[in-house]
Design a protein around this motif. Structure first.
Motif, PDB file in Angstrom:
ATOM      1  N   LYS A  23      19.735   0.690 -12.274  1.00 39.67           N
ATOM      2  CA  LYS A  23      20.316   0.888 -10.945  1.00 39.67           C
ATOM      3  C   LYS A  23      21.238  -0.263 -10.535  1.00 39.67           C
ATOM      4  O   LYS A  23      22.094  -0.096  -9.687  1.00 39.67           O
ATOM      5  N   GLU A  24      21.105  -1.427 -11.199  1.00 37.75           N
ATOM      6  CA  GLU A  24      22.000  -2.562 -10.922  1.00 37.75           C
ATOM      7  C   GLU A  24      23.296  -2.493 -11.723  1.00 37.75           C
ATOM      8  O   GLU A  24      24.159  -3.349 -11.588  1.00 37.75           O
ATOM      9  N   GLY A  25      23.422  -1.486 -12.621  1.00 36.23           N
ATOM     10  CA  GLY A  25      24.695  -1.257 -13.300  1.00 36.23           C
ATOM     11  C   GLY A  25      24.741  -1.545 -14.785  1.00 36.23           C
ATOM     12  O   GLY A  25      25.614  -1.055 -15.485  1.00 36.23           O
ATOM     13  N   TYR A  26      23.843  -2.360 -15.306  1.00 32.81           N
ATOM     14  CA  TYR A  26      23.882  -2.662 -16.738  1.00 32.81           C
ATOM     15  C   TYR A  26      23.203  -1.547 -17.534  1.00 32.81           C
ATOM     16  O   TYR A  26      22.474  -0.719 -17.001  1.00 32.81           O
ATOM     17  N   PHE A  27      23.501  -1.517 -18.821  1.00 33.82           N
ATOM     18  CA  PHE A  27      22.945  -0.530 -19.740  1.00 33.82           C
ATOM     19  C   PHE A  27      21.939  -1.221 -20.654  1.00 33.82           C
ATOM     20  O   PHE A  27      21.981  -2.444 -20.821  1.00 33.82           O
ATOM     21  N   ILE A  28      21.034  -0.440 -21.268  1.00 30.69           N
ATOM     22  CA  ILE A  28      20.107  -1.020 -22.244  1.00 30.69           C
ATOM     23  C   ILE A  28      20.119  -0.203 -23.531  1.00 30.69           C
ATOM     24  O   ILE A  28      20.385   0.997 -23.524  1.00 30.69           O
ATOM     25  N   ASP A  29      19.825  -0.898 -24.626  1.00 27.46           N
ATOM     26  CA  ASP A  29      19.681  -0.211 -25.911  1.00 27.46           C
ATOM     27  C   ASP A  29      18.203   0.054 -26.178  1.00 27.46           C
ATOM     28  O   ASP A  29      17.340  -0.260 -25.350  1.00 27.46           O
ATOM     29  N   ILE A  30      17.899   0.619 -27.331  1.00 23.99           N
ATOM     30  CA  ILE A  30      16.524   1.015 -27.644  1.00 23.99           C
ATOM     31  C   ILE A  30      15.582  -0.184 -27.757  1.00 23.99           C
ATOM     32  O   ILE A  30      14.376  -0.051 -27.578  1.00 23.99           O
ATOM     33  N   ALA A  31      16.127  -1.368 -28.001  1.00 21.23           N
ATOM     34  CA  ALA A  31      15.296  -2.573 -28.082  1.00 21.23           C
ATOM     35  C   ALA A  31      15.173  -3.272 -26.730  1.00 21.23           C
ATOM     36  O   ALA A  31      14.570  -4.333 -26.637  1.00 21.23           O
ATOM     37  N   GLY A  32      15.759  -2.688 -25.691  1.00 20.33           N
ATOM     38  CA  GLY A  32      15.667  -3.282 -24.364  1.00 20.33           C
ATOM     39  C   GLY A  32      16.715  -4.331 -24.062  1.00 20.33           C
ATOM     40  O   GLY A  32      16.660  -4.974 -23.019  1.00 20.33           O
ATOM     41  N   ASN A  33      17.683  -4.505 -24.957  1.00 18.74           N
ATOM     42  CA  ASN A  33      18.743  -5.480 -24.739  1.00 18.74           C
ATOM     43  C   ASN A  33      19.740  -4.963 -23.706  1.00 18.74           C
ATOM     44  O   ASN A  33      20.145  -3.804 -23.756  1.00 18.74           O
ATOM     45  N   MET A  34      20.156  -5.826 -22.787  1.00 16.07           N
ATOM     46  CA  MET A  34      21.082  -5.443 -21.737  1.00 16.07           C
ATOM     47  C   MET A  34      22.525  -5.631 -22.184  1.00 16.07           C
ATOM     48  O   MET A  34      22.836  -6.536 -22.948  1.00 16.07           O
ATOM     49  N   SER A  35      23.397  -4.765 -21.669  1.00 20.69           N
ATOM     50  CA  SER A  35      24.827  -4.863 -21.946  1.00 20.69           C
ATOM     51  C   SER A  35      25.600  -4.247 -20.792  1.00 20.69           C
ATOM     52  O   SER A  35      25.146  -3.282 -20.175  1.00 20.69           O
ATOM     53  N   THR A  36      26.766  -4.784 -20.519  1.00 17.34           N
ATOM     54  CA  THR A  36      27.648  -4.175 -19.527  1.00 17.34           C
ATOM     55  C   THR A  36      28.579  -3.158 -20.172  1.00 17.34           C
ATOM     56  O   THR A  36      29.287  -2.436 -19.479  1.00 17.34           O
ATOM     57  N   ASP A  37      28.563  -3.077 -21.493  1.00 18.35           N
ATOM     58  CA  ASP A  37      29.425  -2.173 -22.253  1.00 18.35           C
ATOM     59  C   ASP A  37      28.607  -0.993 -22.767  1.00 18.35           C
ATOM     60  O   ASP A  37      27.756  -1.153 -23.645  1.00 18.35           O
ATOM     61  N   PHE A  38      28.864   0.201 -22.252  1.00 14.72           N
ATOM     62  CA  PHE A  38      28.078   1.364 -22.665  1.00 14.72           C
ATOM     63  C   PHE A  38      28.293   1.737 -24.128  1.00 14.72           C
ATOM     64  O   PHE A  38      27.477   2.433 -24.719  1.00 14.72           O
ATOM     65  N   MET A  39      29.372   1.256 -24.737  1.00 15.88           N
ATOM     66  CA  MET A  39      29.630   1.553 -26.149  1.00 15.88           C
ATOM     67  C   MET A  39      28.730   0.732 -27.078  1.00 15.88           C
ATOM     68  O   MET A  39      28.631   1.023 -28.254  1.00 15.88           O
ATOM     69  N   ARG A  40      28.071  -0.279 -26.580  1.00 12.95           N
ATOM     70  CA  ARG A  40      27.234  -1.154 -27.393  1.00 12.95           C
ATOM     71  C   ARG A  40      25.751  -0.821 -27.320  1.00 12.95           C
ATOM     72  O   ARG A  40      24.936  -1.528 -27.882  1.00 12.95           O
ATOM     73  N   VAL A  41      25.393   0.230 -26.605  1.00 10.46           N
ATOM     74  CA  VAL A  41      23.980   0.568 -26.454  1.00 10.46           C
ATOM     75  C   VAL A  41      23.662   1.875 -27.178  1.00 10.46           C
ATOM     76  O   VAL A  41      24.549   2.591 -27.622  1.00 10.46           O
ATOM     77  N   THR A  42      22.393   2.171 -27.258  1.00 10.64           N
ATOM     78  CA  THR A  42      21.922   3.377 -27.934  1.00 10.64           C
ATOM     79  C   THR A  42      22.448   4.615 -27.229  1.00 10.64           C
ATOM     80  O   THR A  42      22.384   4.723 -26.013  1.00 10.64           O
ATOM     81  N   ARG A  43      22.961   5.542 -28.036  1.00 13.54           N
ATOM     82  CA  ARG A  43      23.379   6.839 -27.501  1.00 13.54           C
ATOM     83  C   ARG A  43      22.315   7.856 -27.877  1.00 13.54           C
ATOM     84  O   ARG A  43      21.990   8.023 -29.043  1.00 13.54           O
ATOM     85  N   TRP A  44      21.779   8.504 -26.886  1.00 17.56           N
ATOM     86  CA  TRP A  44      20.706   9.479 -27.069  1.00 17.56           C
ATOM     87  C   TRP A  44      21.308  10.875 -27.117  1.00 17.56           C
ATOM     88  O   TRP A  44      22.297  11.161 -26.455  1.00 17.56           O
ATOM     89  N   HIS A  45      20.672  11.769 -27.848  1.00 19.08           N
ATOM     90  CA  HIS A  45      21.191  13.129 -27.989  1.00 19.08           C
ATOM     91  C   HIS A  45      20.786  14.052 -26.855  1.00 19.08           C
ATOM     92  O   HIS A  45      21.460  15.051 -26.587  1.00 19.08           O
ATOM     93  N   ASN A  46      19.679  13.761 -26.197  1.00 19.96           N
ATOM     94  CA  ASN A  46      19.244  14.622 -25.098  1.00 19.96           C
ATOM     95  C   ASN A  46      18.338  13.848 -24.137  1.00 19.96           C
ATOM     96  O   ASN A  46      17.840  12.764 -24.450  1.00 19.96           O
TER      97      ASN A  46
END
Length: 92
Positions: A15-38
């Motif tokens: 809700k604060e705007g950052y994204f997370i990957d499957i390991a819980g790492n934060m990123s401001t770039d949505f291209m660097r995080v896990t993409r889920w299929h559904n």
């Protein structure tokens, strides 16, 4: 022949705007995080995973990402000079 395709993926955003990957790492770039299929995969991760899932799943939501793939024409000079593998056999 099909020349383009569009795929839908989902990413997790806090809700604060950052994204997370499957390991819980934060990123401001949505291209660097896990993409889920559904969405079901995301819910399994958020609410059923015992490893890496955030401790506050209610603060995350899925964001839809659309990826478009296009097969380009060969008119831009990208043709290969390579004809493929060759071999010669000597019997002598």
């Amino acid at each position: 022949m099909k020349k383009s395709d569009e795929r839908t993926y989902y990413v997790l955003q806090h809700k604060e705007g950052y994204f997370i990957d499957i390991a819980g790492n934060m990123s401001t770039d949505f291209m660097r995080v896990t993409r889920w299929h559904n969405i079901e995969e995301i819910n399994d991760y958020l609410y059923r995973s015992k490893h890496y899932a955030p401790t506050d799943p209610e603060n995350y939501h899925a964001r839809k990402v659309k990826a478009t793939y296009e097969l380009e024409d060969d008119t831009d000079g990208c043709k290969s000079d390579h004809e493929g593998p060759t071999s010669s056999i000597s019997t002598g």
